[in-house]
Design a protein around this motif. Structure first.
Motif, PDB file in Angstrom:
ATOM      1  N   GLU A   1      29.606  -0.564   1.141  1.00 17.16           N
ATOM      2  CA  GLU A   1      30.162  -1.907   1.066  1.00 17.16           C
ATOM      3  C   GLU A   1      30.825  -2.291   2.390  1.00 17.16           C
ATOM      4  O   GLU A   1      30.676  -3.424   2.871  1.00 17.16           O
ATOM      5  CB  GLU A   1      31.180  -1.976  -0.072  1.00 17.16           C
ATOM      6  CG  GLU A   1      31.658  -3.380  -0.389  1.00 17.16           C
ATOM      7  CD  GLU A   1      32.572  -3.419  -1.597  1.00 17.16           C
ATOM      8  OE1 GLU A   1      32.773  -4.528  -2.136  1.00 17.16           O
ATOM      9  OE2 GLU A   1      33.091  -2.359  -2.014  1.00 17.16           O
ATOM     10  N   LEU A   2      31.547  -1.350   2.998  1.00 17.94           N
ATOM     11  CA  LEU A   2      32.195  -1.616   4.279  1.00 17.94           C
ATOM     12  C   LEU A   2      31.163  -1.895   5.370  1.00 17.94           C
ATOM     13  O   LEU A   2      31.347  -2.785   6.209  1.00 17.94           O
ATOM     14  CB  LEU A   2      33.074  -0.432   4.678  1.00 17.94           C
ATOM     15  CG  LEU A   2      33.807  -0.571   6.016  1.00 17.94           C
ATOM     16  CD1 LEU A   2      34.821  -1.719   5.974  1.00 17.94           C
ATOM     17  CD2 LEU A   2      34.495   0.745   6.390  1.00 17.94           C
ATOM     18  N   MET A   3      30.066  -1.152   5.359  1.00 16.30           N
ATOM     19  CA  MET A   3      29.023  -1.362   6.362  1.00 16.30           C
ATOM     20  C   MET A   3      28.465  -2.783   6.282  1.00 16.30           C
ATOM     21  O   MET A   3      28.289  -3.456   7.305  1.00 16.30           O
ATOM     22  CB  MET A   3      27.903  -0.328   6.169  1.00 16.30           C
ATOM     23  CG  MET A   3      28.311   1.102   6.510  1.00 16.30           C
ATOM     24  SD  MET A   3      27.134   2.313   5.890  1.00 16.30           S
ATOM     25  CE  MET A   3      25.738   1.999   6.964  1.00 16.30           C
ATOM     26  N   VAL A   4      28.194  -3.241   5.074  1.00 18.78           N
ATOM     27  CA  VAL A   4      27.670  -4.593   4.896  1.00 18.78           C
ATOM     28  C   VAL A   4      28.708  -5.629   5.324  1.00 18.78           C
ATOM     29  O   VAL A   4      28.396  -6.619   6.012  1.00 18.78           O
ATOM     30  CB  VAL A   4      27.246  -4.813   3.430  1.00 18.78           C
ATOM     31  CG1 VAL A   4      26.993  -6.286   3.156  1.00 18.78           C
ATOM     32  CG2 VAL A   4      25.992  -3.997   3.117  1.00 18.78           C
ATOM     33  N   GLU A   5      29.971  -5.409   4.954  1.00 16.50           N
ATOM     34  CA  GLU A   5      31.038  -6.347   5.317  1.00 16.50           C
ATOM     35  C   GLU A   5      31.193  -6.450   6.834  1.00 16.50           C
ATOM     36  O   GLU A   5      31.270  -7.559   7.388  1.00 16.50           O
ATOM     37  CB  GLU A   5      32.351  -5.870   4.691  1.00 16.50           C
ATOM     38  CG  GLU A   5      33.558  -6.722   5.032  1.00 16.50           C
ATOM     39  CD  GLU A   5      34.845  -6.107   4.498  1.00 16.50           C
ATOM     40  OE1 GLU A   5      35.893  -6.292   5.143  1.00 16.50           O
ATOM     41  OE2 GLU A   5      34.802  -5.430   3.441  1.00 16.50           O
ATOM     42  N   ARG A   6      31.215  -5.313   7.527  1.00 14.28           N
ATOM     43  CA  ARG A   6      31.376  -5.320   8.983  1.00 14.28           C
ATOM     44  C   ARG A   6      30.166  -5.978   9.658  1.00 14.28           C
ATOM     45  O   ARG A   6      30.308  -6.721  10.623  1.00 14.28           O
ATOM     46  CB  ARG A   6      31.546  -3.888   9.484  1.00 14.28           C
ATOM     47  CG  ARG A   6      32.857  -3.230   9.076  1.00 14.28           C
ATOM     48  CD  ARG A   6      33.983  -3.593  10.023  1.00 14.28           C
ATOM     49  NE  ARG A   6      35.230  -2.971   9.651  1.00 14.28           N
ATOM     50  CZ  ARG A   6      35.633  -1.766  10.066  1.00 14.28           C
ATOM     51  NH1 ARG A   6      34.869  -1.051  10.875  1.00 14.28           N
ATOM     52  NH2 ARG A   6      36.798  -1.281   9.681  1.00 14.28           N
ATOM     53  N   MET A   7      28.988  -5.684   9.159  1.00 17.38           N
ATOM     54  CA  MET A   7      27.776  -6.284   9.715  1.00 17.38           C
ATOM     55  C   MET A   7      27.817  -7.797   9.586  1.00 17.38           C
ATOM     56  O   MET A   7      27.533  -8.527  10.538  1.00 17.38           O
ATOM     57  CB  MET A   7      26.549  -5.708   9.005  1.00 17.38           C
ATOM     58  CG  MET A   7      25.208  -6.288   9.445  1.00 17.38           C
ATOM     59  SD  MET A   7      24.733  -7.814   8.551  1.00 17.38           S
ATOM     60  CE  MET A   7      24.394  -7.188   6.907  1.00 17.38           C
ATOM     61  N   ARG A   8      28.214  -8.281   8.418  1.00 16.50           N
ATOM     62  CA  ARG A   8      28.221  -9.722   8.180  1.00 16.50           C
ATOM     63  C   ARG A   8      29.262 -10.419   9.065  1.00 16.50           C
ATOM     64  O   ARG A   8      29.017 -11.512   9.579  1.00 16.50           O
ATOM     65  CB  ARG A   8      28.490  -9.997   6.707  1.00 16.50           C
ATOM     66  CG  ARG A   8      27.382  -9.483   5.789  1.00 16.50           C
ATOM     67  CD  ARG A   8      27.581  -9.917   4.361  1.00 16.50           C
ATOM     68  NE  ARG A   8      27.440 -11.369   4.232  1.00 16.50           N
ATOM     69  CZ  ARG A   8      27.588 -12.032   3.087  1.00 16.50           C
ATOM     70  NH1 ARG A   8      27.893 -11.363   1.979  1.00 16.50           N
ATOM     71  NH2 ARG A   8      27.433 -13.334   3.044  1.00 16.50           N
TER      72      ARG A   8
END
Length: 418
Positions: free
Chosen positions: A308-315
């Motif tokens: 979830e953190l990876m997706v949040e940081r990417m976005r």
């Protein structure tokens, strides 16, 4: 069996006990190789945090702490050798890295398949597995270039992969590779004792949180210098753009783009249910090699959080990137029509795909012919529920039009064309 052998070796004094003291480790390595320049000292704090976290939190068994010591020794030695090569051949650091093609996606989202398809195109440069395991040549490498001896690094990589296969055969069926297979640059980022490589093999939550709060620019700068060294060792033309990929980039896009401002970004997307389940399974199968009491439910929750953190940081990072610099590719689209997806990517890159198609088809044929054991996993074995995963990733799914299976309450629009 490996764990028992190491315990016996320590009992009879043939194997040293693990040492988690940074100064001792660095002094031992410097003394062993007669060198003392480890390069940019940014890595020292990262190493301190990693050592403490591994010692106090990982619950390493004998095989685990023995492997950890080998890895620390290997990485410190490579830092010494890297500086030796930069001093011996200053032209290495002058090599340009222009317009790299960087695949950015969650773990298990098809990045390996895409990376190997692009690497089949001789117009691109790529790392090979032995070069991410051992990116830095030994001091006698000039004799390799002169044809007087063979490079030992592929031999070492073959041995390491054999040991990994013996320790847990599932790991290499989940992510099949060989010494000369195209491979990601995660090992080059780990050279600064930073990043998810360590999290995917040991339980090191304090280290993981530390990395998540730090700027990764120094680690990426060192990675770029190692790429220059590898390109020089390959006698590779600096005109050929690198094809890069590692899920670490999901967390560190600002650092990536500070070091590679002209990077062309290919974002991959897959049903989060599959991403989270497959990621937890991969990390689990690596972690249980080095520790004996890994709670699968705790493990599942950590990799749900991390995904979830990876997706949040990417976005967040994408908001500052020009649309002309990036393209989105769906895992399902690659499954259903790999050629159509690759044609879209090549239009984005401004290249004719035709010269690369035979090599790409050859890779796919070889991959299909290999007797790979299917990767089986489920959310339930890691204490996770499908509904929670889809709820947490609902906006991501909707925004990027990701096809899903059984996503209650989530709209599933068709894949965008073009």
């Amino acid at each position: 069996m490996v764990d028992a052998g190491i315990r016996l070796g320590r009992k009879v004094g043939m194997v040293d006990k693990a040492c988690f003291d940074r100064d001792v480790l660095m002094e031992e390595v410097a003394r062993a190789y007669g060198l003392d320049n480890f390069g940019d000292r940014w890595f020292v704090e990262a190493l301190d945090v990693l050592l403490q976290s591994a010692k106090e939190e990982a619950g390493l068994n004998a095989a685990g702490d023995f492997s950890a010591m080998k890895q620390f020794h290997h990485l410190l030695r490579d830092r010494l050798y890297a500086q030796m090569w930069f001093d011996r051949h200053p032209e290495i650091l002058a090599r340009p890295i222009r317009n790299p093609v960087v695949i950015v996606g969650p773990m298990r989202s098809g990045t390996t398949r895409l990376h190997r398809l692009l690497s089949a195109d001789q117009r691109f440069a790529n790392l090979r597995s032995f070069e991410t395991i051992s990116p830095v040549p030994r001091p006698d490498f000039e004799e390799v270039l002169e044809g007087k001896r063979e490079d030992f690094r592929p031999v070492l990589a073959k041995r390491i992969l054999k040991v990994a296969r013996l320790a847990n055969p599932r790991t290499l069926s989940i992510h099949p590779t060989g010494p000369y297979e195209p491979e990601e640059e995660l090992g080059l980022i780990a050279a600064s004792f930073y990043g998810m490589k360590f999290e995917a093999q040991w339980r090191v939550p304090t280290f993981a949180r530390w990395c998540e709060q730090e700027s990764a620019v120094s680690a990426y700068r060192h990675m770029a210098d190692l790429l220059r060294l590898i390109g020089w060792s390959q006698q590779e033309s600096s005109l050929r753009p690198w094809v890069l990929k590692t899920p670490q980039h999901m967390l560190d896009l600002p650092a990536l783009l500070e070091v590679f401002p002209d990077a062309r970004l290919i974002f991959t997307h897959r049903d989060p249910k599959s991403v989270v389940g497959s990621t937890a399974s991969l990390a689990w199968n690596q972690t249980i090699i080095y520790a004996d009491d890994v709670d699968p439910k705790a493990h599942g929750r950590e990799w749900l959080r991390k995904s979830e953190l990876m997706v949040e940081r990417m976005r967040q990072a994408r908001d500052a990137i020009q649309k002309s610099q990036m393209i989105d590719v769906q895992y399902d689209a690659m499954d259903n029509d790999w050629r159509g997806s690759m044609e879209r990517i090549y239009r984005f890159l401004g290249l004719d795909i035709a010269p690369a198609l035979p090599a790409m088809q050859d890779y796919l044929d070889r991959s299909a012919a290999s007797k790979r054991v299917p990767h089986s996993y489920s959310l339930a074995e890691f204490g996770l529920e499908e509904g929670e995963v889809y709820e947490r990733f609902a906006d991501y799914i909707s925004t990027y039009r990701i096809p899903t299976a059984n996503a209650v309450g989530v709209t599933r629009p068709p894949i965008a064309a073009g």
